[in-house]
Each structure stands twice: as C-alpha cells, then as structure tokens.
Design a protein around this motif. Sequence first.
Motif, PDB file in Angstrom:
ATOM      1  N   TRP A  54       1.421  33.111  -7.528  1.00 48.71           N
ATOM      2  CA  TRP A  54       1.796  34.523  -7.441  1.00 48.71           C
ATOM      3  C   TRP A  54       0.989  35.363  -8.433  1.00 48.71           C
ATOM      4  O   TRP A  54       0.492  36.446  -8.098  1.00 48.71           O
ATOM      5  CB  TRP A  54       3.296  34.679  -7.707  1.00 48.71           C
ATOM      6  N   PHE A  55       0.825  34.872  -9.669  1.00 41.44           N
ATOM      7  CA  PHE A  55       0.032  35.599 -10.662  1.00 41.44           C
ATOM      8  C   PHE A  55      -1.409  35.781 -10.181  1.00 41.44           C
ATOM      9  O   PHE A  55      -2.020  36.840 -10.378  1.00 41.44           O
ATOM     10  CB  PHE A  55       0.040  34.855 -12.004  1.00 41.44           C
ATOM     11  N   THR A  56      -1.965  34.733  -9.564  1.00 41.96           N
ATOM     12  CA  THR A  56      -3.345  34.824  -9.052  1.00 41.96           C
ATOM     13  C   THR A  56      -3.450  35.906  -7.977  1.00 41.96           C
ATOM     14  O   THR A  56      -4.408  36.690  -7.953  1.00 41.96           O
ATOM     15  CB  THR A  56      -3.794  33.462  -8.476  1.00 41.96           C
ATOM     16  N   ASP A  57      -2.463  35.957  -7.090  1.00 46.44           N
ATOM     17  CA  ASP A  57      -2.463  36.989  -6.050  1.00 46.44           C
ATOM     18  C   ASP A  57      -2.402  38.388  -6.666  1.00 46.44           C
ATOM     19  O   ASP A  57      -3.071  39.318  -6.186  1.00 46.44           O
ATOM     20  CB  ASP A  57      -1.277  36.790  -5.105  1.00 46.44           C
ATOM     21  N   GLN A  58      -1.610  38.550  -7.712  1.00 43.82           N
ATOM     22  CA  GLN A  58      -1.470  39.868  -8.342  1.00 43.82           C
ATOM     23  C   GLN A  58      -2.780  40.307  -8.993  1.00 43.82           C
ATOM     24  O   GLN A  58      -3.116  41.492  -8.980  1.00 43.82           O
ATOM     25  CB  GLN A  58      -0.354  39.846  -9.392  1.00 43.82           C
ATOM     26  N   LEU A  59      -3.525  39.356  -9.559  1.00 39.86           N
ATOM     27  CA  LEU A  59      -4.802  39.710 -10.179  1.00 39.86           C
ATOM     28  C   LEU A  59      -5.779  40.261  -9.135  1.00 39.86           C
ATOM     29  O   LEU A  59      -6.571  41.170  -9.430  1.00 39.86           O
ATOM     30  CB  LEU A  59      -5.410  38.498 -10.879  1.00 39.86           C
ATOM     31  N   GLY A  60      -5.710  39.742  -7.923  1.00 42.07           N
ATOM     32  CA  GLY A  60      -6.607  40.210  -6.869  1.00 42.07           C
ATOM     33  C   GLY A  60      -6.137  41.470  -6.176  1.00 42.07           C
ATOM     34  O   GLY A  60      -6.877  42.048  -5.370  1.00 42.07           O
ATOM     35  N   GLY A  61      -4.918  41.921  -6.473  1.00 42.79           N
ATOM     36  CA  GLY A  61      -4.362  43.098  -5.802  1.00 42.79           C
ATOM     37  C   GLY A  61      -4.549  44.381  -6.582  1.00 42.79           C
ATOM     38  O   GLY A  61      -5.259  44.434  -7.590  1.00 42.79           O
TER      39      GLY A  61
ATOM     40  N   LYS B 185      10.718  37.630 -10.712  1.00 44.07           N
ATOM     41  CA  LYS B 185      12.054  37.129 -10.363  1.00 44.07           C
ATOM     42  C   LYS B 185      12.307  37.278  -8.870  1.00 44.07           C
ATOM     43  O   LYS B 185      12.821  36.364  -8.215  1.00 44.07           O
ATOM     44  CB  LYS B 185      13.107  37.897 -11.167  1.00 44.07           C
ATOM     45  N   SER B 186      11.906  38.420  -8.314  1.00 40.91           N
ATOM     46  CA  SER B 186      12.084  38.650  -6.881  1.00 40.91           C
ATOM     47  C   SER B 186      11.154  37.763  -6.061  1.00 40.91           C
ATOM     48  O   SER B 186      11.562  37.204  -5.038  1.00 40.91           O
ATOM     49  CB  SER B 186      11.829  40.131  -6.561  1.00 40.91           C
ATOM     50  N   ALA B 187       9.904  37.590  -6.531  1.00 38.79           N
ATOM     51  CA  ALA B 187       8.936  36.798  -5.775  1.00 38.79           C
ATOM     52  C   ALA B 187       9.329  35.324  -5.713  1.00 38.79           C
ATOM     53  O   ALA B 187       8.993  34.628  -4.753  1.00 38.79           O
ATOM     54  CB  ALA B 187       7.550  36.939  -6.398  1.00 38.79           C
ATOM     55  N   LEU B 188      10.021  34.838  -6.736  1.00 39.22           N
ATOM     56  CA  LEU B 188      10.428  33.428  -6.782  1.00 39.22           C
ATOM     57  C   LEU B 188      11.912  33.259  -6.489  1.00 39.22           C
ATOM     58  O   LEU B 188      12.559  32.341  -6.972  1.00 39.22           O
ATOM     59  CB  LEU B 188      10.094  32.832  -8.157  1.00 39.22           C
ATOM     60  N   SER B 189      12.454  34.132  -5.672  1.00 40.80           N
ATOM     61  CA  SER B 189      13.896  34.110  -5.405  1.00 40.80           C
ATOM     62  C   SER B 189      14.347  32.865  -4.656  1.00 40.80           C
ATOM     63  O   SER B 189      15.554  32.599  -4.567  1.00 40.80           O
ATOM     64  CB  SER B 189      14.291  35.374  -4.614  1.00 40.80           C
ATOM     65  N   GLN B 190      13.379  32.087  -4.114  1.00 40.25           N
ATOM     66  CA  GLN B 190      13.773  30.849  -3.424  1.00 40.25           C
ATOM     67  C   GLN B 190      14.272  29.782  -4.401  1.00 40.25           C
ATOM     68  O   GLN B 190      14.888  28.804  -3.996  1.00 40.25           O
ATOM     69  CB  GLN B 190      12.603  30.293  -2.597  1.00 40.25           C
TER      70      GLN B 190
ATOM     71  N   ASP C  53      11.872  39.219 -16.249  1.00 37.06           N
ATOM     72  CA  ASP C  53      10.587  38.522 -16.352  1.00 37.06           C
ATOM     73  C   ASP C  53      10.138  38.406 -17.807  1.00 37.06           C
ATOM     74  O   ASP C  53      10.159  39.400 -18.556  1.00 37.06           O
ATOM     75  CB  ASP C  53       9.496  39.259 -15.568  1.00 37.06           C
ATOM     76  N   ARG C  54       9.709  37.212 -18.190  1.00 38.18           N
ATOM     77  CA  ARG C  54       9.207  37.017 -19.558  1.00 38.18           C
ATOM     78  C   ARG C  54       7.835  37.684 -19.748  1.00 38.18           C
ATOM     79  O   ARG C  54       7.559  38.293 -20.765  1.00 38.18           O
ATOM     80  CB  ARG C  54       9.094  35.523 -19.872  1.00 38.18           C
ATOM     81  N   PHE C  55       6.947  37.506 -18.770  1.00 35.99           N
ATOM     82  CA  PHE C  55       5.574  38.006 -18.894  1.00 35.99           C
ATOM     83  C   PHE C  55       5.432  39.316 -18.137  1.00 35.99           C
ATOM     84  O   PHE C  55       5.683  39.378 -16.929  1.00 35.99           O
ATOM     85  CB  PHE C  55       4.595  36.972 -18.336  1.00 35.99           C
ATOM     86  N   ARG C  56       4.990  40.357 -18.856  1.00 41.12           N
ATOM     87  CA  ARG C  56       4.868  41.680 -18.251  1.00 41.12           C
ATOM     88  C   ARG C  56       3.613  42.355 -18.794  1.00 41.12           C
ATOM     89  O   ARG C  56       3.399  42.424 -19.999  1.00 41.12           O
ATOM     90  CB  ARG C  56       6.097  42.542 -18.576  1.00 41.12           C
ATOM     91  N   GLY C  57       2.769  42.858 -17.875  1.00 46.10           N
ATOM     92  CA  GLY C  57       1.560  43.574 -18.281  1.00 46.10           C
ATOM     93  C   GLY C  57       0.553  42.686 -19.011  1.00 46.10           C
ATOM     94  O   GLY C  57      -0.104  43.156 -19.946  1.00 46.10           O
ATOM     95  N   ARG C  58       0.422  41.425 -18.564  1.00 46.84           N
ATOM     96  CA  ARG C  58      -0.457  40.489 -19.285  1.00 46.84           C
ATOM     97  C   ARG C  58      -1.389  39.749 -18.337  1.00 46.84           C
ATOM     98  O   ARG C  58      -1.030  39.475 -17.180  1.00 46.84           O
ATOM     99  CB  ARG C  58       0.380  39.461 -20.064  1.00 46.84           C
ATOM    100  N   LEU C  59      -2.586  39.444 -18.845  1.00 50.88           N
ATOM    101  CA  LEU C  59      -3.482  38.515 -18.165  1.00 50.88           C
ATOM    102  C   LEU C  59      -2.863  37.125 -18.306  1.00 50.88           C
ATOM    103  O   LEU C  59      -2.539  36.701 -19.408  1.00 50.88           O
ATOM    104  CB  LEU C  59      -4.868  38.537 -18.812  1.00 50.88           C
ATOM    105  N   MET C  60      -2.694  36.414 -17.198  1.00 52.31           N
ATOM    106  CA  MET C  60      -1.974  35.151 -17.218  1.00 52.31           C
ATOM    107  C   MET C  60      -2.944  33.962 -17.142  1.00 52.31           C
ATOM    108  O   MET C  60      -3.830  33.913 -16.270  1.00 52.31           O
ATOM    109  CB  MET C  60      -0.977  35.090 -16.062  1.00 52.31           C
ATOM    110  N   ILE C  61      -2.753  33.032 -18.058  1.00 50.62           N
ATOM    111  CA  ILE C  61      -3.632  31.862 -18.177  1.00 50.62           C
ATOM    112  C   ILE C  61      -2.775  30.614 -18.000  1.00 50.62           C
ATOM    113  O   ILE C  61      -1.969  30.284 -18.878  1.00 50.62           O
ATOM    114  CB  ILE C  61      -4.326  31.850 -19.550  1.00 50.62           C
TER     115      ILE C  61
END
Length: 629
Positions: free
Chosen positions: A122-129, A165-170, A192-200
């Motif tokens: 999901w984080f990877t998809d957000q980086l491309g959006g 949280k919504s994206a991983l509601s499953q 969400d713990r991580f907000r406004g951050r580049l994710m590694i």
Amino acid sequence: MTLSPQWLDELRSRTTLSSLIAQSVKLTRAGREYKACCPFHNEKSPSFTVNDEKGFYHCFGCSAHGDAISWMTQQRGLSFIDAVKELADAAGMDVPAPDPRAAKRAEAAQSLRDVTEAAAHWFTDQLGGIDGTGAREYLRKRGISDEVRRRFALGFAPDSRGKLKSALSQFPEAMLVESGMLIDVDDKDTYDRFRGRLMIPIRDPRGRVIAFGGRILGAGEPKYLNSPDTPLFDKGRTLYNLDHASPASRKTERIIVVEGYMDVIALSQAGIDDVVAPLGTALTEQQIGMIWRMVPVPILCFDGDSAGQKAAMRAAMRVLPLLRPGFSLAFVALPEGQDPDDIVSAGGARALEAILDKAEPLVDHLWNYERGSAPLDTPEQRAGLKQRLGEIVSNIAHADVAAHYRENFRARYDTLFFGASRNEAAGGSRFVPGQRRKWQPDPRLLPPHGTTRTIGGSGLEGQLAEAVLAGLLRHPHKIAEHAEDLASLHLADGEAAALLESMIDAALSEQSLDREALLTILAGGRAYHRAKALLRADAMHFSFTRDAPQTSDGDDASEAPDPRAMRDLDEAIAAMIAWPEIDAALRAATERASRTLDEDSYAAQQHLRAMKAELTRRLGDLMQSDANG
C-alpha cells in the motif's frame, strides 16, 4: 524440534542441488556435473562445480564446499533452521513440529507478516500516486533512481490518521496494533503510526518485510521513526539491508556498516551492495554477532561529524568484551561533515572505495583516539593516557586478545615517550606457557612465505590434534572462537582434516551450537564416524577430553563447562597452532645455519629448539595435571 540425521538425509535427497544453485548462479553442463564462476570469490574462469549425484558443490579456487543446507547458510546467509525450513517447504516435507506454544507463536508471526507485507504494498502504491508527489521530488533531489526505489520497495505514508487503517481493514484492528501499524491510546480511537513520511521497509534475512522506518519530509521530529518492537521485529537484533548485503559479501568478503537507511540506499545506487545499517541505535552485541557470521572484520563507515565519530567510538567500546581471535572491527575516517552519500555523490563508488582501502584496525582506532583526546605534556597527563589504555584492555574478556592489546599499547607508549619500543629492544619471541597465546615469531626466524603448516598424524603432534578435536566436539562453543587459527592448519590425517573442516563450517553457520546439534550436522558425512570414535575414546589424558559427571537422570551435573578444562583447551589449541610454525622456522634456521655458519643463525636455531622443548614440556604438564586432578 529434533532433526534426525535420517530426516536431514531425506531432505537433501529430495533437493536437486543444481536447480537450487541455478536460481542465483548461471550453471553450464559439464559431463555429469555443472560448472560456473564461483559465487564466493571473484574469478574469470569457472572453478565452481555442482554434482547432483553426490549432492555437493565445490570450488577448486577458494575451497568453498557444502550441500544444499550449506548453500542456504553460506550463500543466502540464513540460519541453519531457516535454511532447513525453506528447503523442506520446497521439497514438500513437513518439518518436525516444535512444542505447541512455539507453533502458536509461529502461526501468529506469519499472520503479522501478512499485515506488514500488505502495508508495504500500500505504501508503494501511495508513493506512485498523487499523494506521493512530494516524496518523489525528495528522492529526485537525493539522486535516487526509479530502479533503486523499486529495489528497496520505497513507499509513502500520507499525512492522515486513518488512511492506512482503512486500507488494511481486512485485518483485525488488534493485529494492526500488534504489528506496529496503528497506535492504540487508552480511551481513544486507534490511528496510523506513520504519517507524512517516506516509508522504508525493513526486512529479515529471508527478505520478508517485518517493520518500517519512516523519514519525515517536512518540518517535525523525529526525523526518522521506526516501527516499535513487535513479535516480528527487535531493532537491536535487526540490520537494515541484511538480505541484500549477505549474498553480496560472499563475493567481496567485506561488510560495510553505515549509520542509516539513506546511506545504504545511496551506496547501493553507486554499485556498493555489501552494506548494512543499525536502526537508529548504537551497534548492539547481537548485531555485531550477526555481522561476524558474514565477515570477521566489518568496516564501520560513520559520518565525519562529531556525532558520527562518537558513534564509532561507542561501537569500539561495545565490541571490546566480544573480541576473540580473528574477529574485530575496522574504521574509516570520512572528511569532517561528510557522510557516505556525500562521498559517492561527488566522486562515485571509486571515491568511497579509496577511503575504505585505508580502513584502520580497531587497535589503531583506539590508540589514535586516546592519544588525541587530551594533552600529553606533563608526567600526569602521560600517566593518564597509560591509565585509559589500561582500562580499554581490562574490558577485553578474551585473555589472549587482551594480552596482545596490552603488548601493542605498551610498545606504542614506549615508542612515543622513550623513542624506541622496549619490546623491540628485547628482540626474539617465545611461547609463554599458561597464557594461551598464539606464538608470534620474530619475522627473521620464519621460513619463506607459502610454507605449508602441517600437523603430522603420528607421535606427539598426532596425539595433540586428536585431543583438540575431541575437546572441540565436547565443547563446540570453542570452535568459532578459534576458527581463524584452526582453519589455517593442514592435518596430515585425512579423516581428521575433514572432521575439522566440517566442525568449522558448522560453527560459523550456527550462532549457538551444542554437542548434539554438531553431531546432527556432521551426520551423513565421512567425518561423523571419526567424531563418534573420538567421543568414545578414553585414552586421552587431558581435562577437556573428559565428559562432565552425570546425575542419576543421565544429565550433565553442571551445564557450565569446567573453567580449568576451558583454559587447558585454549592452551592446547595455541600449542597446536604454534607447533608447525616452530617446526617450519626451525627447519629454515637449521638450513640457514648449515649454509652460512654465522653466529646469529646458530643462535636462532638454538632459540627455536628451546621453544620446541618448552612446548613439549608444557603439553606434558597439561596431561600430568589432568592425571593428578
């Protein structure tokens, strides 16, 4: 779990070794075998062979040798158990079940991995959006290419309290909290713990996502935010990029330790892949142990600012109690105010390689730091340097290593203040009984470079080799401690040589090794029967070749090894290492004395004869002391 030799043999037989190795190495058919350029060292013509019928690979260039399990531990960097599990899964075999509680923990951990993997995607998809525009611009300014971005699966966490949280509601909310993706505060909704951050993504040695590091893109603190410790993730026992660096280090025989994620990524883009980083903390004992499983002397390449140099010194002090023969740290000094990213950005990989080539050993780093940390103009200040050096030595637990550091510091101190080393003025060298030190000869007494150091198979040499092997089988934790010295020996007895090689391979591939685990690993090889015979032998008169007394239940009366036996084993190993060196030097000195007939050659010959006599006497003392004990 218990892995019987029969079960391991079945696993090996169900694994086609050439197919396994071909997943990462290009193999070429050569008769009944396959050939390739060795993945463990750099070469231009193939000397690496794979034999499916015999179930082993072998390199005639660097002597790398092993089976399917060895391949997974040596080339992939997996632990023995992880290697077995992965091979068993591919072979359709069930690994013997652990106790129910461990099985339940494993099942829970697998569920959490589903969460972290889903979050990574999901984080990877957000980086491309659209939301990831700012993060992509940050990467562009840092010079990070799209190819490298994909290699490290970089992503972006939008500045929102509930999008992940919504994206991983499953997944159940409790599982999202346990995996570190959400924060749970009393009497409030999770967010969400991580907000406004580049994710590694942070991966385990098998390449599975277990946690994340997040770098803030705007103003705010902390600059980097890691996942909390979870059932999957312990930051003190994890190294960033270990899954990529481990196979890369097999070719370079090197590991570089840098300070952070972006240093790793920048160096990888420059073509330097054998690099890892701790996760925002000083190197821990566990992380040092992980690195030592790959290379004996990793290079620490921290930033050139004062914070980076302090971090390097903390690592130096942390490693002192862990030092053992052959295992240490090396350090490079970057220009002040620069980090590895700055170096490769300005001059490419070649610029950093030039700095790495000048890495200084730990002993030099400590000496230079202490010498420059205070003025040395007065007797009191000079005494202060001597005291600080003494405190460093007192932190070294291994007696042999501590003795060498003490001698090294004393020689440097004398040279600095008295103009010449008292050690050098004394000249010569000797084997000191009771100190368990590796013999260090005067170079003038040594034979020509390349002379083989062989332990004979008969006489006192053969008895010593047999006794040391029997001692190491009973106390396997000593193998890795002396691995470098033991690997330098050639035993004339072929079976004994094969046993020693197998024991060293097992010790270096397993962090914790007891007698039963060692025998399990040895089972099926030609060394196994020799090992069993040595454990049954009752004619060896050394403290370390005796089994511990047993209770009425058949268990060892004490789990802790006898300190005297451990001291005697250390000394016997030191003697076994010294023996061929002294013999070779004595032969060379005798030949030189007969050729030149000069007084110095004769004196060297007599000196070496006395050393050999002292060594023989001390071995007799070890045997006698056991008989009297």
